[in-house]
Write a protein that holds these residues in place. Sequence first.
Motif, short mmCIF file in Angstrom:
data_model
loop_
_atom_site.label_atom_id
_atom_site.label_comp_id
_atom_site.label_asym_id
_atom_site.label_seq_id
_atom_site.Cartn_x
_atom_site.Cartn_y
_atom_site.Cartn_z
N VAL A 53 0.84 -1.21 0.00
CA VAL A 53 0.00 0.00 0.00
C VAL A 53 0.87 1.25 0.00
O VAL A 53 0.63 2.20 -0.76
CB VAL A 53 -0.95 0.00 1.22
CG1 VAL A 53 -1.69 1.33 1.33
CG2 VAL A 53 -1.96 -1.15 1.10
N ARG A 54 1.93 1.24 0.81
CA ARG A 54 2.83 2.41 0.87
C ARG A 54 3.55 2.62 -0.47
O ARG A 54 3.74 3.76 -0.91
CB ARG A 54 3.84 2.25 2.00
CG ARG A 54 3.24 2.42 3.39
CD ARG A 54 4.32 2.58 4.45
NE ARG A 54 5.20 1.43 4.51
CZ ARG A 54 4.97 0.35 5.25
NH1 ARG A 54 3.87 0.27 5.97
NH2 ARG A 54 5.83 -0.66 5.27
N LEU A 55 3.95 1.54 -1.12
CA LEU A 55 4.61 1.67 -2.42
C LEU A 55 3.65 2.24 -3.47
O LEU A 55 4.04 3.08 -4.29
CB LEU A 55 5.14 0.31 -2.89
CG LEU A 55 6.40 -0.22 -2.20
CD1 LEU A 55 6.70 -1.63 -2.67
CD2 LEU A 55 7.59 0.69 -2.44
N ALA A 62 -2.66 5.14 -5.52
CA ALA A 62 -3.44 4.57 -4.41
C ALA A 62 -4.79 5.25 -4.21
O ALA A 62 -5.49 4.93 -3.25
CB ALA A 62 -2.62 4.64 -3.12
N THR A 63 -5.17 6.16 -5.08
CA THR A 63 -6.43 6.90 -4.87
C THR A 63 -7.63 5.96 -4.86
O THR A 63 -8.46 5.98 -3.94
CB THR A 63 -6.61 7.97 -5.97
OG1 THR A 63 -5.50 8.86 -5.93
CG2 THR A 63 -7.89 8.76 -5.72
N ARG A 64 -7.74 5.13 -5.88
CA ARG A 64 -8.89 4.23 -5.97
C ARG A 64 -8.80 3.13 -4.91
O ARG A 64 -9.82 2.68 -4.38
CB ARG A 64 -8.99 3.63 -7.38
CG ARG A 64 -10.36 3.06 -7.71
CD ARG A 64 -10.56 2.95 -9.22
NE ARG A 64 -9.65 2.00 -9.83
CZ ARG A 64 -9.97 0.73 -10.06
NH1 ARG A 64 -11.17 0.26 -9.74
NH2 ARG A 64 -9.10 -0.08 -10.63
N ALA A 67 -10.22 4.52 -1.87
CA ALA A 67 -11.66 4.79 -2.01
C ALA A 67 -12.48 3.49 -2.01
O ALA A 67 -13.58 3.45 -1.45
CB ALA A 67 -11.92 5.57 -3.29
N GLU A 68 -11.94 2.44 -2.63
CA GLU A 68 -12.72 1.22 -2.84
C GLU A 68 -12.22 0.01 -2.06
O GLU A 68 -12.96 -0.97 -1.89
CB GLU A 68 -12.75 0.88 -4.33
CG GLU A 68 -13.36 1.97 -5.21
CD GLU A 68 -13.30 1.63 -6.69
OE1 GLU A 68 -13.05 0.45 -7.02
OE2 GLU A 68 -13.51 2.55 -7.51
N GLY A 69 -10.97 0.05 -1.60
CA GLY A 69 -10.42 -1.09 -0.87
C GLY A 69 -11.09 -1.26 0.49
O GLY A 69 -11.64 -0.31 1.05
N VAL A 104 -5.24 -3.35 -9.00
CA VAL A 104 -3.90 -2.77 -8.82
C VAL A 104 -3.23 -2.60 -10.18
O VAL A 104 -2.67 -1.54 -10.50
CB VAL A 104 -3.03 -3.68 -7.91
CG1 VAL A 104 -1.58 -3.20 -7.89
CG2 VAL A 104 -3.59 -3.72 -6.50
N THR A 105 -3.31 -3.64 -11.00
CA THR A 105 -2.70 -3.60 -12.33
C THR A 105 -3.35 -2.53 -13.19
O THR A 105 -2.66 -1.79 -13.91
CB THR A 105 -2.82 -4.98 -13.01
OG1 THR A 105 -2.33 -5.99 -12.12
CG2 THR A 105 -2.01 -5.03 -14.30
#
Length: 389
Positions: A53-55, A62-64, A67-69, A104-105
Amino acid sequence: MKTQVAIIGGGPSGLLLSQLLHTRGIDSVVLERKTKDYVLGRIRAGVLEQGLVRLLEEAGCATRLHAEGIAHDGTLISYGEEMFRVNFTEHTGKPVMVYGQTEVTRDLYEAREKAGGKIEFNAEDVVIHDGDTDAPYVTYVVEGQKRRLACDFIAGCDGFHGVSRQAIPLEVRREYEKVYPFGWLGILSKTPPVNHELIYANSPRGFALCSMRNENLSRYYIQCSLSDKPEDWTDEAFWQELKRRIPAEQAAKLVTGPSIEKSIAPLRSFVTEPMRWGRLFLCGDAAHIVPPTGAKGLNTAASDVNYLYNGLCDFYENNSTDGIDAYSQKALARVWKTERFSWWFSSLMHTYPDQSAFDLKMQTAEIEFLRTNKAAQQAMAENYVGLPY
């Protein structure tokens, strides 16, 4: 064509490395054997450690995710009709994030395209040349045309069946492998998950996992024979078997529906050493495979990317080789700990064809020890949320 870092493989690890290098002004070209749609069509795990997550945050991707995770503070473990919870945040102060690897991809592709990143799809006949010299290069074919990519470094992010590991001479590399005597039959269904957290189930009939991608998309698995084929299993047969392997209270709440994807994955543990040969570096499945129990595949690839990314930044920004020289040793130290956890968790939860009555009693005793011992739960939680880089 010339670039600083040639990246073989357009999956999440290759794209993440490319995007991270871009944020530091380091140029890269990604070579992908398939099409973008093919890569996005692969169904993979969806549990992300905080390190990944930090990477993704550092990469600006990491915006979506945020928001969605779905943050998971723990997981459920069942054996027979018994079930207990291991609380991650209580033991580590951290949750894991549930967010599909496909998403992620997709986010990484969008970022690379927005930044004008160079990705060559349908790159066939990829060959690594002079990987152990200071002037490596890669040749490949796109639409019948042979191309040459000169570079400073090569990152092999092309998976277990890719060309990168094979480019390291046999006399240099050593491989370690354990093949498990079963597979996972998995289905994806547009149904709400049976529980808001994952359920790992140990059953006399075999392992089962209840997982999810979001509030309306569920991913379920059952242990199956290696000789089985997806078409051997109707949806109805799958749901009936899953219900037999989870506690009756959970089975009663299970919402079933038609599968939108069905596949069988074999299980193996695999590591190759070293993960560096000259200017060629292996990342992710090109260097190591873990069983899916505990969802460590993508997360371990991310830790490789972290070490390589920082080593390359040290080289280009400080003219230092310390980071890249230490890459293989650092990456493998964490890889083997991850392999141990995945092997242990798989051994704990699955039935094996050669298990004796004594072995089964030991397995149950181990699960009950985990249920009642806070130190054992903390050790599991620390591994599950991700060991430090």
